[in-house]
Write a protein that holds these residues in place. Structure first.
Motif, short mmCIF file in Angstrom:
data_model
loop_
_atom_site.label_atom_id
_atom_site.label_comp_id
_atom_site.label_asym_id
_atom_site.label_seq_id
_atom_site.Cartn_x
_atom_site.Cartn_y
_atom_site.Cartn_z
N UNK B 185 39.81 -12.10 19.37
CA UNK B 185 39.70 -11.17 18.25
C UNK B 185 38.23 -11.05 17.83
N UNK B 186 37.52 -12.19 17.87
CA UNK B 186 36.10 -12.17 17.52
C UNK B 186 35.29 -11.32 18.47
N UNK B 192 36.08 -7.97 11.15
CA UNK B 192 37.47 -8.04 10.70
C UNK B 192 37.95 -9.49 10.72
N UNK B 193 37.58 -10.23 11.77
CA UNK B 193 38.02 -11.62 11.89
C UNK B 193 37.42 -12.45 10.76
N UNK B 197 38.92 -14.80 6.96
CA UNK B 197 38.55 -16.15 6.55
C UNK B 197 38.27 -17.09 7.70
N UNK B 198 38.02 -16.53 8.87
CA UNK B 198 37.69 -17.40 10.00
C UNK B 198 36.19 -17.48 10.13
N UNK B 199 35.70 -18.70 10.35
CA UNK B 199 34.26 -18.93 10.41
C UNK B 199 33.71 -18.47 11.76
N UNK B 200 33.41 -17.17 11.84
CA UNK B 200 32.97 -16.61 13.12
C UNK B 200 31.63 -17.19 13.60
#
Lengths: 313, 301
Positions: B185-186, B192-193, B197-200
């Motif tokens: 997804x990243x 968007x990712x 709340x995901x620590x990209x």
């Protein structure tokens, strides 16, 4: 750039051998032409070729062979080398423009590696030894390029220097005319926005290929001239190190500026001759310069200067 | 020349042995490219570093620590080298690559090219360009195994098996687990990712570290087979670039399969026409560019 700047530069070039060591100047001119040719692609078309050494080194082998073993005069030798580079540029370019961006860089690098392997293996290039003792010969069959004059007690090979300077000016002129022609405007259009250039009806691939061929030919002319100056065509000239070096020169001087490649070539060539005592640490220094340049200095000397002066250089 | 089944098969197996290195390295390039959008030119140098960590761990680490009898053995090197090089990778990403994210992708290529020159240059200064032998091959892996059609060196068989395990587990993690779905997804849409709340940025750092560790792992595996030299990486990376152009960097499985196949083709060429074996991969690249410019597993852009 105005007329006075041009006259100043040409005067500088004409007087340089009396002040600076001529061999250094000639090496500088060859590499500057190489970087200028490369800049036509990276700076004005937005294509990063990582295989330009194939044209530079390939042409130097051809010229070496033509002059040494076929007995051609130096100007015909250089012409032959340049034509070969143009042809090779056509082949490599046709393949490479099928991919974009990062892939383009990898394809050119890989194709140049084929040229390197061939140079390593065939007897035509002298393999590891390269072609040594390439004669400089008589220009147009008349002027002895080896002739040394004594100026204020210093021996100066002025014939060769002015010949190299003339070749450089010719190359610079061709590239400058290309960039500032309607053709060059289309190239810049492609660099800025390729889909838009396509939608305006330009056959983008043809323009890219033409730019690639011109760039390759001029890189070849630089390599061919270098083989006469040093009387040597070697594997170094076709290796990926040389391809990387020309990228650095252009980047350091300023991508997409007229004088940037000159300044970049001057910096790298001086660095290499000043630091020749450090041996292979030079690779580390070149690599470090790359890193610093990319992180802090992406516009290069001329780009930063242009920004300060608020005009294009 | 006699094209017996045995000679062909033995060269193809040796080719497969090279192929697993292409596979691991192009897999690393593909993973890094997916998330960071850069071509990691320093990959070859990291592979070389992995081999040197193993070599120096064995020969110099003991004396350096004041315990001359201490040698970092092969199995420990397989863990230590990827860790050390992975940390170095994390450092590179945090201090340098991160700053380039908003600029043209070509700058990433140029930066990593500079790093490759630095690393290779430093090692050229201290070590022999023609290479040093790594003698710490474990005894268990000495000797040969009978494969039915040929005797194959045990060590090389181990390299093939462990590499395939590593490649396919990487594939499994990325394509079949939740963590992998975040990664994918990243790749598609980092903004968007992030919004979920995901620590990209952390994910990017770790991905680069993992890619670097993979290269080092391949380096340790290669140490007992090839001589360990400062130029082993630059020779490898250009071939791997061609592999990546052939396969296309869009697909993990594509990278693995292309790497394995090309290694075998290279081995086969050694039997048929040996002088072409060093260029055959590049020639295949030319063919692929002519026939399917996007690469075998590439998506149309």
């Amino acid at each position: 750039m105005n007329r006075y700047a041009w006259i100043g530069l040409i005067t500088l070039g004409l007087l340089a051998p009396y002040v600076v060591y001529p061999v250094f100047m000639m090496k500088l001119l060859c590499f500057a032409l190489f970087a200028l040719a490369f800049n036509l692609l990276l700076g004005y078309t937005g294509l990063l070729s990582f295989g330009h050494a194939a044209f530079f080194g390939g042409a130097s082998y051809i010229t070496g062979q033509l002059v040494k073993n076929s007995g051609l005069t130096p100007e015909l030798g250089i012409l032959g080398g340049t034509l070969f580079a143009a042809l090779l540029g056509y082949v490599v370019g046709s393949l490479a423009i099928r991919r974009q961006g990062i892939y383009f860089a990898m394809v050119t690098l890989a194709l140049a590696q084929i040229v390197y392997f061939i140079a390593l293996k065939t007897p035509f290039t002298g393999g590891e030894d390269g072609l040594q003792g390439i004669p400089r010969g008589l220009l147009f069959g008349l002027v002895d390029l080896n002739r040394v004059y004594t100026v204020h007690g210093r021996p100066l090979g002025l014939n060769l220097y002015y010949f190299v300077f003339a070749v450089f000016c010719l190359g610079f002129w061709i590239l400058h005319r290309t960039i500032h022609s309607p053709f060059g405007q289309v190239l810049k259009g492609i660099r800025e926005n390729e889909p838009r250039a396509v939608s305006l009806g330009y056959k983008v691939d043809r323009f890219k290929l033409m730019a690639f061929v011109i760039s390759a030919a001029m890189a070849g002319m630089a390599g061919a001239t270098k083989s006469l100056v040093f009387q040597l065509a070697s594997l170094t000239d076709v290796s990926w190190h040389t391809s990387g070096e020309v990228v650095l020169m252009t980047l350091l001087g300023g991508v997409g500026t007229v004088l940037g490649p000159l300044a970049g070539a001057f910096t790298v060539v001086s660095l290499e001759s000043e630091l020749s005592s450090v041996g292979s640490w030079i690779t580390v220094i070149i690599g470090g310069t790359f890193v610093v340049c990319v992180l802090l200095f992406r516009r290069g000397f001329m780009g930063e200067l242009a920004r300060l002066l608020k005009r294009t250089l | 020349m006699e094209l017996s089944f045995h000679t062909v098969m033995s060269q193809v197996m040796l080719g497969l042995n090279n192929g697993v290195f292409y596979a691991i390295l192009s897999l690393g390039l593909a993973v890094i490219f997916g998330l960071l959008n850069i071509v990691n030119f320093v990959h070859g140098a990291l592979y070389m570093l992995g081999a040197y960590v193993a070599l120096l761990g064995y020969t110099m680490l003991g004396p350096l620590l004041g315990k001359p009898d201490f040698h970092l053995n092969y199995w420990a090197a397989l863990v230590v080298a990827p860790l050390v090089v992975g940390l170095l990778g994390i450092g590179i990403e945090r201090t340098m690559l991160r700053r380039l994210r908003k600029f043209d992708h070509l700058y990433g290529l140029l930066l990593t090219f500079g790093l490759a020159l630095i690393i290779q240059g430093v090692f050229t200064n201290y070590f022999n360009v023609s290479g040093d032998a790594y003698d710490a091959k474990p005894e268990v892996l000495e000797g040969a195994v009978n494969l039915g059609f040929m005797l194959f060196p045990k060590y090389r068989l181990w390299v093939i098996v462990i590499s395939l395990v590593v490649c396919f587990s990487t594939w499994f993690v990325i394509e079949r687990t939740k963590l992998g779905s975040y990664l994918r997804a990243g790749t598609e849409n980092p903004e968007l990712v992030k919004a979920f709340g995901i620590n990209v940025p952390l994910m990017i750092t770790l991905t680069y570290g993992y890619g670097a560790a993979l290269a080092a792992f391949a380096g340790v595996l290669a140490a007992p087979i090839y001589s360990v030299s400062p130029v082993m990486g630059s020779e490898m990376i250009i071939t791997v670039f061609a592999v990546v152009v052939i396969g296309g960097m869009g697909s993990i499985m594509g990278a693995i399969i292309t790497g394995l196949l090309l290694g075998m083709v290279e081995g086969f060429t050694k039997v048929v026409y040996a002088p072409a074996s060093s260029t055959v991969i590049f020639l295949i690249m030319v063919l692929v560019l002519l026939i399917k410019p996007t690469g075998l597993f590439g998506k149309e852009s």
